[in-house]
Design a protein around this motif. Structure first.
Motif, PDB file in Angstrom:
ATOM      1  N   LEU A  48       0.812  -1.232   0.000  1.00 35.07           N
ATOM      2  CA  LEU A  48       0.000   0.000   0.000  1.00 35.07           C
ATOM      3  C   LEU A  48       0.838   1.272   0.000  1.00 35.07           C
ATOM      4  N   GLN A  49       2.164   1.120   0.006  1.00 36.75           N
ATOM      5  CA  GLN A  49       3.087   2.248   0.029  1.00 36.75           C
ATOM      6  C   GLN A  49       2.793   3.211   1.192  1.00 36.75           C
ATOM      7  N   ALA A  50       2.462   2.649   2.354  1.00 36.08           N
ATOM      8  CA  ALA A  50       2.192   3.466   3.531  1.00 36.08           C
ATOM      9  C   ALA A  50       3.507   4.031   4.060  1.00 36.08           C
ATOM     10  N   ASP A  51       3.526   5.349   4.301  1.00 39.03           N
ATOM     11  CA  ASP A  51       4.704   5.946   4.924  1.00 39.03           C
ATOM     12  C   ASP A  51       4.494   5.977   6.439  1.00 39.03           C
ATOM     13  N   SER A  52       5.411   6.574   7.164  1.00 43.19           N
ATOM     14  CA  SER A  52       5.331   6.542   8.626  1.00 43.19           C
ATOM     15  C   SER A  52       4.077   7.252   9.143  1.00 43.19           C
ATOM     16  N   MET A  53       3.662   8.316   8.488  1.00 37.40           N
ATOM     17  CA  MET A  53       2.435   9.009   8.914  1.00 37.40           C
ATOM     18  C   MET A  53       1.203   8.143   8.641  1.00 37.40           C
ATOM     19  N   ASP A  54       1.183   7.495   7.487  1.00 39.60           N
ATOM     20  CA  ASP A  54       0.068   6.585   7.180  1.00 39.60           C
ATOM     21  C   ASP A  54      -0.022   5.489   8.241  1.00 39.60           C
ATOM     22  N   GLN A  55       1.129   4.936   8.606  1.00 37.34           N
ATOM     23  CA  GLN A  55       1.150   3.876   9.611  1.00 37.34           C
ATOM     24  C   GLN A  55       0.616   4.386  10.944  1.00 37.34           C
ATOM     25  N   PHE A  56       1.015   5.602  11.313  1.00 39.45           N
ATOM     26  CA  PHE A  56       0.517   6.202  12.552  1.00 39.45           C
ATOM     27  C   PHE A  56      -1.004   6.329  12.500  1.00 39.45           C
ATOM     28  N   PHE A  57      -1.517   6.843  11.389  1.00 43.91           N
ATOM     29  CA  PHE A  57      -2.963   7.029  11.269  1.00 43.91           C
ATOM     30  C   PHE A  57      -3.715   5.699  11.202  1.00 43.91           C
ATOM     31  N   LEU A  58      -3.105   4.680  10.625  1.00 44.62           N
ATOM     32  CA  LEU A  58      -3.726   3.350  10.614  1.00 44.62           C
ATOM     33  C   LEU A  58      -3.864   2.828  12.044  1.00 44.62           C
ATOM     34  N   ILE A  59      -2.768   2.870  12.804  1.00 44.42           N
ATOM     35  CA  ILE A  59      -2.789   2.383  14.191  1.00 44.42           C
ATOM     36  C   ILE A  59      -3.787   3.197  15.006  1.00 44.42           C
ATOM     37  N   ASP A  60      -3.762   4.507  14.835  1.00 44.83           N
ATOM     38  CA  ASP A  60      -4.698   5.390  15.540  1.00 44.83           C
ATOM     39  C   ASP A  60      -6.140   5.037  15.164  1.00 44.83           C
ATOM     40  N   GLY A  61      -6.363   4.759  13.889  1.00 45.69           N
ATOM     41  CA  GLY A  61      -7.697   4.388  13.422  1.00 45.69           C
ATOM     42  C   GLY A  61      -8.166   3.077  14.019  1.00 45.69           C
ATOM     43  N   PHE A  62      -7.250   2.100  14.125  1.00 44.67           N
ATOM     44  CA  PHE A  62      -7.608   0.816  14.745  1.00 44.67           C
ATOM     45  C   PHE A  62      -7.952   1.016  16.218  1.00 44.67           C
ATOM     46  N   CYS A  63      -7.154   1.831  16.908  1.00 44.09           N
ATOM     47  CA  CYS A  63      -7.415   2.093  18.336  1.00 44.09           C
ATOM     48  C   CYS A  63      -8.794   2.715  18.528  1.00 44.09           C
ATOM     49  N   GLU A  64      -9.095   3.687  17.686  1.00 45.16           N
ATOM     50  CA  GLU A  64     -10.383   4.388  17.797  1.00 45.16           C
ATOM     51  C   GLU A  64     -11.551   3.479  17.425  1.00 45.16           C
ATOM     52  N   LYS A  65     -11.431   2.769  16.335  1.00 44.87           N
ATOM     53  CA  LYS A  65     -12.515   1.919  15.837  1.00 44.87           C
ATOM     54  C   LYS A  65     -12.857   0.792  16.813  1.00 44.87           C
ATOM     55  N   PHE A  66     -11.815   0.208  17.414  1.00 47.22           N
ATOM     56  CA  PHE A  66     -12.036  -0.965  18.271  1.00 47.22           C
ATOM     57  C   PHE A  66     -11.951  -0.648  19.762  1.00 47.22           C
ATOM     58  N   ASP A  67     -11.725   0.626  20.097  1.00 42.97           N
ATOM     59  CA  ASP A  67     -11.630   1.055  21.491  1.00 42.97           C
ATOM     60  C   ASP A  67     -10.593   0.226  22.253  1.00 42.97           C
ATOM     61  N   ILE A  68      -9.388   0.170  21.668  1.00 38.74           N
ATOM     62  CA  ILE A  68      -8.270  -0.546  22.280  1.00 38.74           C
ATOM     63  C   ILE A  68      -7.058   0.378  22.291  1.00 38.74           C
ATOM     64  N   ASN A  69      -6.026  -0.031  23.020  1.00 36.16           N
ATOM     65  CA  ASN A  69      -4.747   0.673  22.999  1.00 36.16           C
ATOM     66  C   ASN A  69      -3.715  -0.226  22.349  1.00 36.16           C
ATOM     67  N   ILE A  70      -2.896   0.368  21.495  1.00 40.65           N
ATOM     68  CA  ILE A  70      -1.809  -0.367  20.854  1.00 40.65           C
ATOM     69  C   ILE A  70      -0.524   0.370  21.201  1.00 40.65           C
TER      70      ILE A  70
END
Length: 78
Positions: free
Chosen positions: A33-55
């Motif tokens: 997906l050619q994710a850069d470091s900011m994309d990766q940050f936003f992906l992890i943040d999105g997973f945390c928010e969507k699933f109400d978990i901490n990573i």
């Protein structure tokens, strides 16, 4: 796991601004997906928010593909 996959896919589609039809469990964030470091940050943040978990940063570094994300989230929710 199917529900988790679909929800993870929603986050990826939103963050990466892509059509998710080709996403699979094997899709890699950086290589495919050619994710850069900011994309990766936003992906992890999105997973945390969507699933109400901490990573943690350490765990986030281990999440390299869709399967890693789904498995981590399923384990965190259990």
């Amino acid at each position: 796991m199917g529900d988790t996959f679909e929800a993870v896919k929603e986050v990826i589609v939103e963050v990466m601004k892509i059509d998710g039809k080709d996403l699979s469990m094997e899709t890699r964030f950086i290589e495919d997906l050619q994710a850069d470091s900011m994309d990766q940050f936003f992906l992890i943040d999105g997973f945390c928010e969507k699933f109400d978990i901490n990573i943690s940063d350490e765990d986030a570094r281990k999440i390299k593909n869709v399967k890693d994300a789904v498995e981590f989230i399923d384990k965190a929710k259990a």
